[in-house]
Design a protein around this motif. Structure first.
Motif, PDB file in Angstrom:
ATOM      1  N   ARG A 146     -21.106  60.186  50.767  1.00 30.00           N
ATOM      2  CA  ARG A 146     -21.999  60.974  49.922  1.00 30.00           C
ATOM      3  C   ARG A 146     -23.462  60.651  50.267  1.00 30.00           C
ATOM      4  O   ARG A 146     -24.310  61.527  50.325  1.00 30.00           O
ATOM      5  N   GLN A 147     -23.748  59.373  50.522  1.00 27.95           N
ATOM      6  CA  GLN A 147     -25.104  58.940  50.857  1.00 27.95           C
ATOM      7  C   GLN A 147     -25.478  59.273  52.298  1.00 27.95           C
ATOM      8  O   GLN A 147     -26.653  59.446  52.608  1.00 27.95           O
ATOM      9  N   ASN A 148     -24.491  59.349  53.182  1.00 24.83           N
ATOM     10  CA  ASN A 148     -24.728  59.598  54.615  1.00 24.83           C
ATOM     11  C   ASN A 148     -23.806  60.726  55.083  1.00 24.83           C
ATOM     12  O   ASN A 148     -22.816  60.478  55.768  1.00 24.83           O
ATOM     13  N   PRO A 149     -24.114  61.980  54.751  1.00 22.86           N
ATOM     14  CA  PRO A 149     -23.186  63.080  55.038  1.00 22.86           C
ATOM     15  C   PRO A 149     -23.144  63.544  56.499  1.00 22.86           C
ATOM     16  O   PRO A 149     -22.233  64.253  56.890  1.00 22.86           O
ATOM     17  N   LEU A 150     -24.108  63.134  57.319  1.00 24.85           N
ATOM     18  CA  LEU A 150     -24.143  63.580  58.713  1.00 24.85           C
ATOM     19  C   LEU A 150     -23.613  62.505  59.653  1.00 24.85           C
ATOM     20  O   LEU A 150     -23.775  61.304  59.405  1.00 24.85           O
ATOM     21  N   CYS A 151     -23.022  62.963  60.756  1.00 28.35           N
ATOM     22  CA  CYS A 151     -22.526  62.045  61.789  1.00 28.35           C
ATOM     23  C   CYS A 151     -23.719  61.283  62.361  1.00 28.35           C
ATOM     24  O   CYS A 151     -24.673  61.883  62.861  1.00 28.35           O
TER      25      CYS A 151
ATOM     26  N   THR B 220     -24.291  67.298  62.677  1.00 22.98           N
ATOM     27  CA  THR B 220     -22.868  67.547  62.478  1.00 22.98           C
ATOM     28  C   THR B 220     -22.422  66.822  61.221  1.00 22.98           C
ATOM     29  O   THR B 220     -22.809  65.680  60.986  1.00 22.98           O
ATOM     30  N   ALA B 221     -21.605  67.498  60.427  1.00 17.02           N
ATOM     31  CA  ALA B 221     -21.083  66.862  59.206  1.00 17.02           C
ATOM     32  C   ALA B 221     -20.182  65.689  59.579  1.00 17.02           C
ATOM     33  O   ALA B 221     -19.326  65.802  60.452  1.00 17.02           O
ATOM     34  N   GLY B 222     -20.388  64.560  58.924  1.00 15.83           N
ATOM     35  CA  GLY B 222     -19.544  63.392  59.129  1.00 15.83           C
ATOM     36  C   GLY B 222     -18.318  63.500  58.238  1.00 15.83           C
ATOM     37  O   GLY B 222     -18.424  63.867  57.071  1.00 15.83           O
ATOM     38  N   THR B 223     -17.164  63.190  58.776  1.00 18.54           N
ATOM     39  CA  THR B 223     -15.922  63.288  58.003  1.00 18.54           C
ATOM     40  C   THR B 223     -15.192  61.959  57.900  1.00 18.54           C
ATOM     41  O   THR B 223     -14.283  61.819  57.104  1.00 18.54           O
ATOM     42  N   ILE B 224     -15.604  60.979  58.702  1.00 21.71           N
ATOM     43  CA  ILE B 224     -14.907  59.691  58.756  1.00 21.71           C
ATOM     44  C   ILE B 224     -15.922  58.572  58.565  1.00 21.71           C
ATOM     45  O   ILE B 224     -17.003  58.605  59.145  1.00 21.71           O
ATOM     46  N   VAL B 225     -15.565  57.583  57.759  1.00 22.00           N
ATOM     47  CA  VAL B 225     -16.390  56.384  57.656  1.00 22.00           C
ATOM     48  C   VAL B 225     -15.741  55.342  58.554  1.00 22.00           C
ATOM     49  O   VAL B 225     -14.603  54.938  58.347  1.00 22.00           O
ATOM     50  N   HIS B 226     -16.483  54.947  59.577  1.00 18.31           N
ATOM     51  CA  HIS B 226     -15.975  54.064  60.629  1.00 18.31           C
ATOM     52  C   HIS B 226     -16.513  52.649  60.437  1.00 18.31           C
ATOM     53  O   HIS B 226     -17.675  52.467  60.097  1.00 18.31           O
ATOM     54  N   HIS B 227     -15.657  51.652  60.642  1.00 24.85           N
ATOM     55  CA  HIS B 227     -16.089  50.256  60.622  1.00 24.85           C
ATOM     56  C   HIS B 227     -16.635  49.911  62.010  1.00 24.85           C
ATOM     57  O   HIS B 227     -15.902  50.019  63.002  1.00 24.85           O
ATOM     58  N   ILE B 228     -17.885  49.507  62.084  1.00 20.63           N
ATOM     59  CA  ILE B 228     -18.492  49.156  63.365  1.00 20.63           C
ATOM     60  C   ILE B 228     -17.755  47.962  63.966  1.00 20.63           C
ATOM     61  O   ILE B 228     -17.352  47.982  65.120  1.00 20.63           O
ATOM     62  N   LYS B 229     -17.600  46.902  63.179  1.00 23.03           N
ATOM     63  CA  LYS B 229     -16.759  45.775  63.583  1.00 23.03           C
ATOM     64  C   LYS B 229     -15.452  45.933  62.820  1.00 23.03           C
ATOM     65  O   LYS B 229     -15.435  45.877  61.597  1.00 23.03           O
ATOM     66  N   PRO B 230     -14.333  46.187  63.509  1.00 25.53           N
ATOM     67  CA  PRO B 230     -13.060  46.438  62.831  1.00 25.53           C
ATOM     68  C   PRO B 230     -12.652  45.329  61.867  1.00 25.53           C
ATOM     69  O   PRO B 230     -12.974  44.154  62.089  1.00 25.53           O
ATOM     70  N   LEU B 231     -11.965  45.715  60.821  1.00 30.28           N
ATOM     71  CA  LEU B 231     -11.458  44.741  59.852  1.00 30.28           C
ATOM     72  C   LEU B 231     -10.560  43.722  60.528  1.00 30.28           C
ATOM     73  O   LEU B 231     -10.559  42.545  60.172  1.00 30.28           O
TER      74      LEU B 231
ATOM     75  N   ASN C 228     -21.882  47.449  58.022  1.00 29.40           N
ATOM     76  CA  ASN C 228     -20.772  47.530  58.976  1.00 29.40           C
ATOM     77  C   ASN C 228     -20.119  48.907  58.986  1.00 29.40           C
ATOM     78  O   ASN C 228     -19.108  49.110  59.633  1.00 29.40           O
ATOM     79  N   LEU C 229     -20.681  49.869  58.281  1.00 29.30           N
ATOM     80  CA  LEU C 229     -20.097  51.206  58.194  1.00 29.30           C
ATOM     81  C   LEU C 229     -20.994  52.233  58.852  1.00 29.30           C
ATOM     82  O   LEU C 229     -22.212  52.057  58.916  1.00 29.30           O
ATOM     83  N   MET C 230     -20.402  53.297  59.333  1.00 25.92           N
ATOM     84  CA  MET C 230     -21.164  54.433  59.831  1.00 25.92           C
ATOM     85  C   MET C 230     -20.337  55.699  59.642  1.00 25.92           C
ATOM     86  O   MET C 230     -19.115  55.681  59.780  1.00 25.92           O
ATOM     87  N   THR C 231     -21.021  56.792  59.304  1.00 30.38           N
ATOM     88  CA  THR C 231     -20.352  58.078  59.156  1.00 30.38           C
ATOM     89  C   THR C 231     -20.322  58.747  60.517  1.00 30.38           C
ATOM     90  O   THR C 231     -21.344  58.816  61.205  1.00 30.38           O
ATOM     91  N   VAL C 232     -19.151  59.232  60.918  1.00 31.12           N
ATOM     92  CA  VAL C 232     -19.010  59.919  62.205  1.00 31.12           C
ATOM     93  C   VAL C 232     -18.145  61.163  62.042  1.00 31.12           C
ATOM     94  O   VAL C 232     -17.353  61.262  61.106  1.00 31.12           O
TER      95      VAL C 232
END
Length: 116
Positions: free
Chosen positions: A62-67, A77-88, A98-102
């Motif tokens: 909601r705070q970061n709607p763009l890729c 581009t609309a972001g649809t996935i919240v990606h962990h930069i460093k995997p869990l 550690n998150l980014m919208t892509v």
């Protein structure tokens, strides 16, 4: 416009027909999803992410709607996935740093690069 004809379920010896894009009937789609979660992914999504992940994910997107990767290239581009930069699995956390919208395309590029 005519519909595509139903196809036989991809599960061995299943006589049912399906329109689902996975190629499995409803019954076998659930079985194959459990199989994928257990053997291909190597973990249960609910165990790894926990109950709070959906809240964290929804708030972040909601705070970061763009890729964020497309935006760095000047595309919107609309972001649809919240990606962990460093995997869990490698000790990453659900903290915002550690998150980014892509978008789906950028998410696939990230994982192809890592060989995951």
């Amino acid at each position: 416009m005519p519909k595509k004809p139903k196809r036989p379920c991809r599960f061995a010896n299943c006589p049912k027909l399906t329109e689902d894009k996975s190629g499995y009937c409803i019954e076998h789609k659930k079985i194959m999803q459990r199989h994928y979660d257990k053997f291909t992914r190597g973990y249960d999504t609910h165990e790894r992410y926990g109950g709070n992940w959906k809240k964290i994910r929804d708030r972040y997107i909601r705070q970061n709607p763009l890729c964020e990767m497309c935006r760095a290239e000047g595309k919107f581009t609309a972001g649809t996935i919240v990606h962990h930069i460093k995997p869990l699995s490698e000790g990453g956390t659900n903290e915002e740093k550690n998150l980014m919208t892509v978008c789906t395309g950028c998410h696939e590029k990230i994982h192809r690069r890592r060989g995951i």
